[in-house]
Design a protein around this motif. Sequence first.
Motif, PDB file in Angstrom:
ATOM      1  N   UNK A 136       8.750  24.002 -19.142  1.00  0.00           N
ATOM      2  CA  UNK A 136       8.138  24.123 -17.826  1.00  0.00           C
ATOM      3  C   UNK A 136       7.550  25.504 -17.582  1.00  0.00           C
ATOM      4  N   UNK A 137       8.260  26.561 -17.977  1.00  0.00           N
ATOM      5  CA  UNK A 137       7.753  27.906 -17.717  1.00  0.00           C
ATOM      6  C   UNK A 137       6.390  28.128 -18.381  1.00  0.00           C
ATOM      7  N   UNK A 138       6.274  27.708 -19.629  1.00  0.00           N
ATOM      8  CA  UNK A 138       5.006  27.883 -20.346  1.00  0.00           C
ATOM      9  C   UNK A 138       3.903  27.044 -19.706  1.00  0.00           C
ATOM     10  N   UNK A 139       4.210  25.794 -19.335  1.00  0.00           N
ATOM     11  CA  UNK A 139       3.195  24.949 -18.722  1.00  0.00           C
ATOM     12  C   UNK A 139       2.731  25.516 -17.388  1.00  0.00           C
ATOM     13  N   UNK A 140       3.669  26.043 -16.611  1.00  0.00           N
ATOM     14  CA  UNK A 140       3.294  26.637 -15.326  1.00  0.00           C
ATOM     15  C   UNK A 140       2.408  27.866 -15.530  1.00  0.00           C
TER      16      UNK A 140
END
Length: 402
Positions: A136-140
């Motif tokens: 999630x962090x990378x996608x955000x």
Amino acid sequence: MKNYSKLTPEGVHDVLFDQCRAHREAQRRLTAIFARRGYREVITPGLEYYDVFSLQGAALPQQEMYKSTDSGGRLLVFRPDSTLPIARMAAARLQSRRRPIRLYYCQSVYRAYPELSGRSHEAPQMGVELLGAAGLRADLEVMAAAAEAMGAVGGDYRIELGHAGLFRHLVQRLELPPESREEIRATIETKNYGALGGLLDPLGDSPEAKALRRLPRLFGGEEALAEAESWRLDGGAAEALHYLRTLYTALGEMGLGRRLMVDLGLVQRNDYYTGVVFSGYVQGHGGPVLTGGRYDNLCGRFGPDMPAMGFAMDMDAAAALLEPGMFQERAAQVLVHGEPGFEPQAQRELMRRTAGGQVCEGSVWETLEEALEYARSEGLPTVVAVGRSVRTIEIADMGGRV
């Protein structure tokens, strides 16, 4: 035989004046956004081996590639995509670097589309690739950079979210041959409901066939996700929907809620996408301005596995959006003319003035009278005549005389 010396090939065009300035301005704005986020610029060759784009599970349609050969007879293509060469480069050149690796690029891709399709065969793009980071962090991070990029050129924009895993898991359950999968993908992508029904009717009323039939119609807000969740899918399809809701909620908490749409019929043509996929649109511009997604298995085609996500912006579209609001380019205010025998001194005078910030033109005319006539016709208010002395002539003071 027809002579094509004054024409450009199908699907390409010249870029002039304010269009060039708009391109440079869009590039400047996006460079600032990407660099501030820690991304570093790379450039891949305009010519690549055909093999880069023909890997199983990541191949591009061969009929869309411009091909050539090198001196050894090896098959080359003009770069049809930027993500695949960057994955190749990362495997060959960046394996020793600490993850994640943040890269951005500004370069053109070349695709041979059918005649009269209206699509550009040479597409300048600018984008980012975040390599070696999943979750999630990378996608955000990538989605936030995409939103910033859209805001920098488009103002009133929206981002449509989908998930490549949903389509992939549904068609895998149906055990279809590759050509049938691609036909279904194409009809969903173009929202061709009639053709899609014809392809799915022989598959009966299985839950997967019913879901595929509904995919191109599931477009909107949270209600689109809610309907898909009501299908009670299991396995990878359920995981894809669960993650898409998690991402949708997180992006809403970042303040992007009013910019987001869900499009479960967003099935990107590039087969290397594995997770979330997205497209960016701007009010008044028909096609997508930006496209991207997650491709966790692509780097492993060239070397060790490395999760990755990125996007590319169509710089022709970005420039077209910026051009109407561009400030007027400063016009030349001074024409510097050298009398016969004083041409070098005239160039020195022009260099002195431009170094001080003046916008000047150099006279190419033989006589001062010709230079004055040119200045009057082009609206240059001042002529500087360089001879034994330097004279400043104001065109307005001359009245109708030249």
